[in-house]
Design a protein around this motif. Structure first.
Motif, short mmCIF file in Angstrom:
data_model
loop_
_atom_site.label_atom_id
_atom_site.label_comp_id
_atom_site.label_asym_id
_atom_site.label_seq_id
_atom_site.Cartn_x
_atom_site.Cartn_y
_atom_site.Cartn_z
N ALA A 9 0.85 -1.19 0.00
CA ALA A 9 0.00 0.00 0.00
C ALA A 9 0.89 1.24 0.00
O ALA A 9 1.01 1.95 1.00
CB ALA A 9 -0.93 -0.03 1.21
N SER A 10 1.53 1.49 -1.13
CA SER A 10 2.46 2.61 -1.23
C SER A 10 2.70 2.93 -2.70
O SER A 10 2.76 2.03 -3.53
CB SER A 10 3.80 2.26 -0.57
OG SER A 10 4.75 3.28 -0.79
N TYR A 26 5.34 -8.48 -4.81
CA TYR A 26 4.23 -7.66 -4.30
C TYR A 26 3.30 -7.26 -5.43
O TYR A 26 3.67 -7.29 -6.61
CB TYR A 26 4.77 -6.40 -3.61
CG TYR A 26 5.65 -5.58 -4.53
CD1 TYR A 26 5.09 -4.66 -5.41
CD2 TYR A 26 7.02 -5.78 -4.56
CE1 TYR A 26 5.87 -3.94 -6.28
CE2 TYR A 26 7.82 -5.08 -5.44
CZ TYR A 26 7.24 -4.16 -6.29
OH TYR A 26 8.03 -3.46 -7.18
N ARG A 27 2.11 -6.89 -5.03
CA ARG A 27 1.15 -6.27 -5.93
C ARG A 27 0.81 -4.91 -5.32
O ARG A 27 0.54 -4.81 -4.13
CB ARG A 27 -0.12 -7.12 -6.08
CG ARG A 27 -1.16 -6.47 -7.00
CD ARG A 27 -2.36 -7.37 -7.18
NE ARG A 27 -2.03 -8.51 -8.03
CZ ARG A 27 -2.87 -9.50 -8.29
NH1 ARG A 27 -4.07 -9.52 -7.74
NH2 ARG A 27 -2.50 -10.50 -9.08
N LEU A 28 0.82 -3.87 -6.14
CA LEU A 28 0.60 -2.51 -5.64
C LEU A 28 -0.87 -2.24 -5.38
O LEU A 28 -1.74 -2.68 -6.14
CB LEU A 28 1.12 -1.49 -6.64
CG LEU A 28 2.64 -1.39 -6.79
CD1 LEU A 28 2.98 -0.42 -7.91
CD2 LEU A 28 3.29 -0.94 -5.50
N LEU A 29 -1.12 -1.48 -4.33
CA LEU A 29 -2.46 -0.97 -4.03
C LEU A 29 -2.38 0.55 -4.00
O LEU A 29 -1.47 1.12 -3.40
CB LEU A 29 -2.94 -1.47 -2.66
CG LEU A 29 -3.16 -2.96 -2.51
CD1 LEU A 29 -3.46 -3.30 -1.06
CD2 LEU A 29 -4.29 -3.44 -3.41
N ASP A 30 -3.31 1.20 -4.67
CA ASP A 30 -3.35 2.65 -4.72
C ASP A 30 -4.22 3.15 -3.57
O ASP A 30 -5.45 3.06 -3.63
CB ASP A 30 -3.91 3.11 -6.06
CG ASP A 30 -3.87 4.62 -6.23
OD1 ASP A 30 -3.20 5.29 -5.42
OD2 ASP A 30 -4.52 5.12 -7.16
N ALA A 69 -1.30 -10.68 2.97
CA ALA A 69 -0.72 -9.66 3.85
C ALA A 69 -0.63 -8.33 3.11
O ALA A 69 -0.34 -8.28 1.92
CB ALA A 69 0.65 -10.11 4.31
N VAL A 70 -0.88 -7.24 3.85
CA VAL A 70 -0.79 -5.88 3.30
C VAL A 70 0.25 -5.11 4.09
O VAL A 70 0.22 -5.09 5.33
CB VAL A 70 -2.15 -5.15 3.38
CG1 VAL A 70 -2.03 -3.73 2.85
CG2 VAL A 70 -3.22 -5.92 2.62
N LEU A 71 1.17 -4.48 3.37
CA LEU A 71 2.25 -3.70 4.00
C LEU A 71 2.03 -2.22 3.74
O LEU A 71 1.84 -1.80 2.60
CB LEU A 71 3.60 -4.13 3.42
CG LEU A 71 4.83 -3.47 4.04
CD1 LEU A 71 5.13 -4.08 5.40
CD2 LEU A 71 6.04 -3.63 3.12
N GLY A 72 2.08 -1.43 4.81
CA GLY A 72 2.04 0.03 4.70
C GLY A 72 3.27 0.60 5.39
O GLY A 72 3.77 0.03 6.35
#
Length: 197
Positions: A9-10, A26-30, A69-72
């Motif tokens: 998430a970046s 990873y896969r990007l999240l906007d 899992a989501v990384l911020g």
């Protein structure tokens, strides 16, 4: 089908590069979260909160039937309890650089990983700049590196010539402390380094 280990998430290209450096797919999240510092919020609490908000906002975008899992993460510059964010324009960038000139400042990087639980880490590094003058700050602005960078500089670029001493994490100053991030990933059962065939 694309294989990946986590959602990131970046929008930071530096964080993408750093994850790739340790073999994390990873896969990007906007995501978009408020990065306004609250009244009386310490730099430590601020950077932790923004990293957590990014991870939670990313989790809201993920299909709950396919848990991942989501990384911020978030990184800020602090000097005498003042937080220096991303400069709005040339004048603000030059003012930030002159404020850091000849002094030691803190770089705080917060990381949050959410899988079934929330895991957090904080890295604080000390960076000392040599004395800078206005003309070289103006030349540095012309490189384009100040734009979009907390404290108006990028350690991995031309600004490396400004840094007299670093105590802490080079990758943390870049935007993602890899030691702490690796610890969180391993706690969540996510392996590091690509599989060798």
């Amino acid at each position: 089908m694309e294989l990946f280990d986590i959602y990131l998430a970046s929008a930071s290209p530096r964080r993408r590069d750093l994850l790739g450096q340790i073999g994390v797919r990873y896969r990007l999240l906007d995501v978009s979260v408020s990065e306004t510092r609250m009244d009386n919020e310490t730099p430590e609490a601020y950077v932790r909160r923004v990293a957590r908000d990014k991870a939670r906002a990313g989790l809201d975008l993920v299909d709950p039937t396919a848990p991942r899992a989501v990384l911020g993460a978030d990184t800020v510059i602090a000097i005498e309890d003042e937080v220096l964010g991303k400069p709005r324009d040339r004048d603000e960038a030059i003012a930030m650089l002159l404020r850091l000139s000849g002094r030691t400042h803190q770089v705080l990087s917060g990381v949050t990983l959410i899988d079934r639980e929330e895991h957090e880490a904080l890295n604080i590094s000390q960076v000392t700049f040599r004395e800078l003058n206005r003309p070289e700050c103006e030349r540095y602005w012309q490189t384009g590196e100040s734009q979009g960078k907390a404290g108006a500089y990028a350690i991995q670029g031309y600004a490396a010539a400004f840094i007299r001493e670093l105590r802490g994490s080079y990758s943390g100053v870049m935007g993602l402390p890899l030691y702490e991030t690796a610890q969180l990933l391993q706690q969540a059962g996510i392996g590091l380094f690509p599989d060798q065939e």
